[in-house]
Design a protein around this motif. Structure first.
Motif, PDB file in Angstrom:
ATOM      1  N   ILE A 116       0.815  -1.218   0.000  1.00 31.23           N
ATOM      2  CA  ILE A 116       0.000   0.000   0.000  1.00 31.23           C
ATOM      3  C   ILE A 116       0.850   1.270   0.000  1.00 31.23           C
ATOM      4  N   LEU A 117       2.180   1.166   0.187  1.00 29.72           N
ATOM      5  CA  LEU A 117       3.028   2.359   0.202  1.00 29.72           C
ATOM      6  C   LEU A 117       4.435   1.994  -0.261  1.00 29.72           C
ATOM      7  N   VAL A 118       5.006   2.845  -1.097  1.00 30.83           N
ATOM      8  CA  VAL A 118       6.375   2.655  -1.586  1.00 30.83           C
ATOM      9  C   VAL A 118       7.084   3.992  -1.580  1.00 30.83           C
ATOM     10  N   GLU A 119       8.344   3.996  -1.118  1.00 32.14           N
ATOM     11  CA  GLU A 119       9.154   5.213  -1.103  1.00 32.14           C
ATOM     12  C   GLU A 119      10.373   5.018  -1.996  1.00 32.14           C
ATOM     13  N   TYR A 120      10.517   5.882  -2.996  1.00 34.12           N
ATOM     14  CA  TYR A 120      11.668   5.878  -3.888  1.00 34.12           C
ATOM     15  C   TYR A 120      12.589   7.036  -3.511  1.00 34.12           C
ATOM     16  N   VAL A 121      13.878   6.782  -3.499  1.00 33.38           N
ATOM     17  CA  VAL A 121      14.831   7.813  -3.080  1.00 33.38           C
ATOM     18  C   VAL A 121      15.994   7.861  -4.063  1.00 33.38           C
ATOM     19  N   CYS A 122      16.804   8.889  -3.927  1.00 30.95           N
ATOM     20  CA  CYS A 122      18.066   8.992  -4.674  1.00 30.95           C
ATOM     21  C   CYS A 122      19.023   7.916  -4.156  1.00 30.95           C
ATOM     22  N   SER A 123      19.832   7.365  -5.035  1.00 30.23           N
ATOM     23  CA  SER A 123      20.756   6.303  -4.625  1.00 30.23           C
ATOM     24  C   SER A 123      21.793   6.788  -3.618  1.00 30.23           C
ATOM     25  N   ARG A 124      21.920   8.100  -3.428  1.00 33.37           N
ATOM     26  CA  ARG A 124      22.879   8.650  -2.470  1.00 33.37           C
ATOM     27  C   ARG A 124      22.200   9.041  -1.156  1.00 33.37           C
ATOM     28  N   GLU A 125      20.993   8.525  -0.950  1.00 35.01           N
ATOM     29  CA  GLU A 125      20.275   8.745   0.310  1.00 35.01           C
ATOM     30  C   GLU A 125      20.935   7.950   1.430  1.00 35.01           C
ATOM     31  N   GLY A 126      20.841   8.469   2.664  1.00 36.18           N
ATOM     32  CA  GLY A 126      21.335   7.747   3.832  1.00 36.18           C
ATOM     33  C   GLY A 126      22.850   7.804   3.971  1.00 36.18           C
ATOM     34  N   PHE A 127      23.362   6.997   4.889  1.00 35.65           N
ATOM     35  CA  PHE A 127      24.795   6.922   5.161  1.00 35.65           C
ATOM     36  C   PHE A 127      25.174   5.463   5.400  1.00 35.65           C
ATOM     37  N   TRP A 128      26.428   5.140   5.136  1.00 32.89           N
ATOM     38  CA  TRP A 128      26.915   3.796   5.447  1.00 32.89           C
ATOM     39  C   TRP A 128      27.011   3.612   6.953  1.00 32.89           C
ATOM     40  N   ARG A 129      26.702   2.411   7.408  1.00 29.13           N
ATOM     41  CA  ARG A 129      26.812   2.128   8.833  1.00 29.13           C
ATOM     42  C   ARG A 129      28.277   2.149   9.252  1.00 29.13           C
ATOM     43  N   GLU A 130      28.518   2.590  10.482  1.00 33.17           N
ATOM     44  CA  GLU A 130      29.885   2.673  10.994  1.00 33.17           C
ATOM     45  C   GLU A 130      30.549   1.308  11.025  1.00 33.17           C
ATOM     46  N   ASP A 158      -4.484   4.530  -2.993  1.00 28.06           N
ATOM     47  CA  ASP A 158      -5.680   5.297  -2.672  1.00 28.06           C
ATOM     48  C   ASP A 158      -6.828   4.717  -3.493  1.00 28.06           C
ATOM     49  N   CYS A 159      -7.557   3.778  -2.879  1.00 28.08           N
ATOM     50  CA  CYS A 159      -8.576   3.008  -3.607  1.00 28.08           C
ATOM     51  C   CYS A 159      -7.911   2.255  -4.747  1.00 28.08           C
ATOM     52  N   GLN A 160      -8.266   2.540  -6.006  1.00 28.88           N
ATOM     53  CA  GLN A 160      -7.711   1.810  -7.142  1.00 28.88           C
ATOM     54  C   GLN A 160      -6.507   2.516  -7.751  1.00 28.88           C
ATOM     55  N   LYS A 161      -6.151   3.670  -7.239  1.00 31.52           N
ATOM     56  CA  LYS A 161      -5.049   4.456  -7.794  1.00 31.52           C
ATOM     57  C   LYS A 161      -3.876   4.496  -6.826  1.00 31.52           C
ATOM     58  N   TRP A 162      -2.710   4.857  -7.353  1.00 30.04           N
ATOM     59  CA  TRP A 162      -1.533   5.160  -6.542  1.00 30.04           C
ATOM     60  C   TRP A 162      -1.279   6.656  -6.649  1.00 30.04           C
ATOM     61  N   THR A 163      -1.146   7.307  -5.498  1.00 28.38           N
ATOM     62  CA  THR A 163      -1.013   8.757  -5.465  1.00 28.38           C
ATOM     63  C   THR A 163       0.317   9.150  -4.825  1.00 28.38           C
ATOM     64  N   ALA A 164       0.992  10.132  -5.440  1.00 26.02           N
ATOM     65  CA  ALA A 164       2.232  10.658  -4.864  1.00 26.02           C
ATOM     66  C   ALA A 164       1.886  11.498  -3.643  1.00 26.02           C
ATOM     67  N   CYS A 165       2.236  10.990  -2.450  1.00 29.34           N
ATOM     68  CA  CYS A 165       1.904  11.691  -1.207  1.00 29.34           C
ATOM     69  C   CYS A 165       3.072  12.518  -0.685  1.00 29.34           C
ATOM     70  N   LYS A 166       4.265  12.342  -1.266  1.00 33.07           N
ATOM     71  CA  LYS A 166       5.428  13.099  -0.832  1.00 33.07           C
ATOM     72  C   LYS A 166       6.395  13.220  -2.002  1.00 33.07           C
ATOM     73  N   PHE A 167       6.919  14.404  -2.224  1.00 33.64           N
ATOM     74  CA  PHE A 167       7.888  14.606  -3.302  1.00 33.64           C
ATOM     75  C   PHE A 167       8.869  15.696  -2.902  1.00 33.64           C
ATOM     76  N   ILE A 168      10.154  15.343  -2.815  1.00 29.96           N
ATOM     77  CA  ILE A 168      11.223  16.303  -2.524  1.00 29.96           C
ATOM     78  C   ILE A 168      12.143  16.346  -3.741  1.00 29.96           C
TER      79      ILE A 168
END
Length: 443
Positions: A116-130, A158-168
């Motif tokens: 019901i939810l998917v988040e796509y990010v830039c491949s340079r998101e986050g940090f490597w673990r110590e 959202d019912c039968q559709k997928w809606t962009a709920c966040k965009f940066i």
């Protein structure tokens, strides 16, 4: 009218779905479930083709879109019919913008375990673990790839559709140029048209390096191809491995074991990758190994044979005995024609021949082969095969062949019928002067 939203459950933030699986760069020797790969790929290609077709035609991607400008713009509230559409759309957006994307986070419904939810990010998101950074490395530290980029697109059902709920939109790093973005692993891929051309050329025994050159010319340059030589090798390797599914590799191994039991001097070596898949193989019988100890002064190393159904280069090592007869020192089947494969083969040959390196080795004009020889056999004299050189004369000297009918006869006399070094050099210089070839760089 209010909507009843089902309870939800988070799934691992590292989970990736859909076409993202197709972005993995499969190694030459990797084991792949071919059926799964084809299904995922065909589905993704179908979605991409549909999106591209609609963009080209100026149609709407979704019934709710009001203008064709929505096809190339992202905004909160944008709707998609399927999750695959959203993923392909964001990937296309990333390619146009100059970055690579990945699936970062998914969420399933607690009721029916549906996405019901998917988040796509830039491949340079986050940090490597110590903990990963503190591991002792035997190789140089790789370049930092994760720098906490916040660029994101999140979609929810959202019912039968997928809606962009966040965009940066904003990134905290410099974006790549259109020429550079095509070389990123996540934006590379072999298209269906390219696959047909690759298979056609491969069936005509065209080596990989020349296939890549043809693709480059067809596309108008290396940056327009959409894939690199490694991708072509991976594709041909996957096709080749399908031929081994019926147990051919096991039968070859059984044959080697049987020969070794019946003939103690018979040796073989099979290259195995990290996934225990068969790669290149080499074998030599007792007679060949004994002959090598006497006649290793000149060895011919030829990889131009490519007539087997597996499209694996067949490489015989041959020489000449004291009766001027051709003798075989060993044979090999290579998974590809890269420097790494040749390095493995030459080292295996040397081990099979009790560590003795040939005094002189003759090959065709191949850069990968030359690199392997210089690394494994630094004290061996490397010469180019006369037959292969003569095959290129009509190409490089066509203007002389057409203008002077006697040129070919005189040139062949110089090559084949002169005896001493002085006689050859004198006749060579005479021919170059007579036909105006003194400044010919290729000669």
């Amino acid at each position: 009218m209010s909507r009843n939203c089902p309870e939800v459950e988070d799934v691992s933030s590292d989970a990736e779905i859909g076409v993202e699986q197709n972005d993995m760069n499969v190694g030459v020797g990797d084991c792949v479930n071919e059926g799964d790969e084809v299904n995922v790929e065909e589905r993704d290609r179908a979605v991409e083709d549909e999106v591209n077709m609609e963009v080209e035609d100026g149609d709407e991607l979704n019934k709710s879109s009001s203008s064709s400008s929505s096809l190339i713009e992202l905004f909160v509230g944008k709707e998609f019919d399927e999750v695959e559409y959203a993923q392909v759309f964001y990937k296309a957006y990333a390619r146009r913008t100059g970055f690579a994307m990945r699936t970062n986070h998914t969420r399933l419904s607690k009721d029916d375990r549906k996405l019901i939810l998917v988040e796509y990010v830039c491949s340079r998101e986050g940090f490597w673990r110590e903990s990963q950074k503190q591991i002792e490395r035997k190789i140089p530290e790789p370049a930092e790839t994760k720098i906490g980029c916040k660029a994101t697109m999140c979609i929810k059902k959202d019912c039968q559709k997928w809606t962009a709920c966040k965009f940066i939109r904003e990134h905290n790093h410099e974006l790549l140029t259109p020429r550079s973005i095509s070389l990123l692993r996540r934006h590379r891929g072999v298209t269906r048209v390219q696959k047909k051309l690759i298979l056609t050329l491969n069936e005509s025994d065209v080596p990989t390096r020349k296939i890549v050159s043809v693709l480059s010319k067809e596309s108008g340059g290396d940056f327009n191809v959409g894939c690199i030589s490694k991708d072509v090798e991976n594709y041909l390797g996957n096709k080749r491995r399908k031929l081994f599914e019926e147990g051919d590799a096991q039968r070859l191994y059984a044959y080697f074991l049987d020969r070794q039991c019946k003939e103690p001097g018979f040796v073989y070596s099979i290259q195995i990758d990290k996934n225990v898949c068969m790669g290149s193989c080499f074998w030599a019988d007792a007679g060949s190994r004994a002959a090598y100890q006497y006649f290793e002064d000149v060895v011919t190393f030829d990889s131009t044979y490519l007539t087997n159904i597996y499209k694996m280069p067949f490489v015989p090592f041959s020489g000449v005995n004291h009766h001027h007869q051709t003798i075989m020192f060993g044979c090999a089947l290579l998974v590809n024609e890269t420097a790494e494969s040749y390095i493995w083969l030459l080292r295996t040959l040397q081990e099979a021949m009790l560590g003795r390196a040939p005094s002189t080795i003759i090959t065709d004009d191949d850069k990968a082969m030359a690199k392997a020889i210089s690394e494994v056999l630094p004290n061996t004299t490397h010469r180019l095969c006369l037959w292969h050189i003569l095959q290129k004369f009509p190409e490089h000297l066509a203007h002389v062949y057409n203008k002077f009918p006697d040129f070919q006869k005189e040139f062949r006399h110089c090559i084949h019928e002169t005896i001493t070094v002085d006689e050859f050099e004198q006749e060579w210089s005479s021919i170059l002067a007579k036909y105006g070839l003194v400044d010919n760089d290729w000669l």
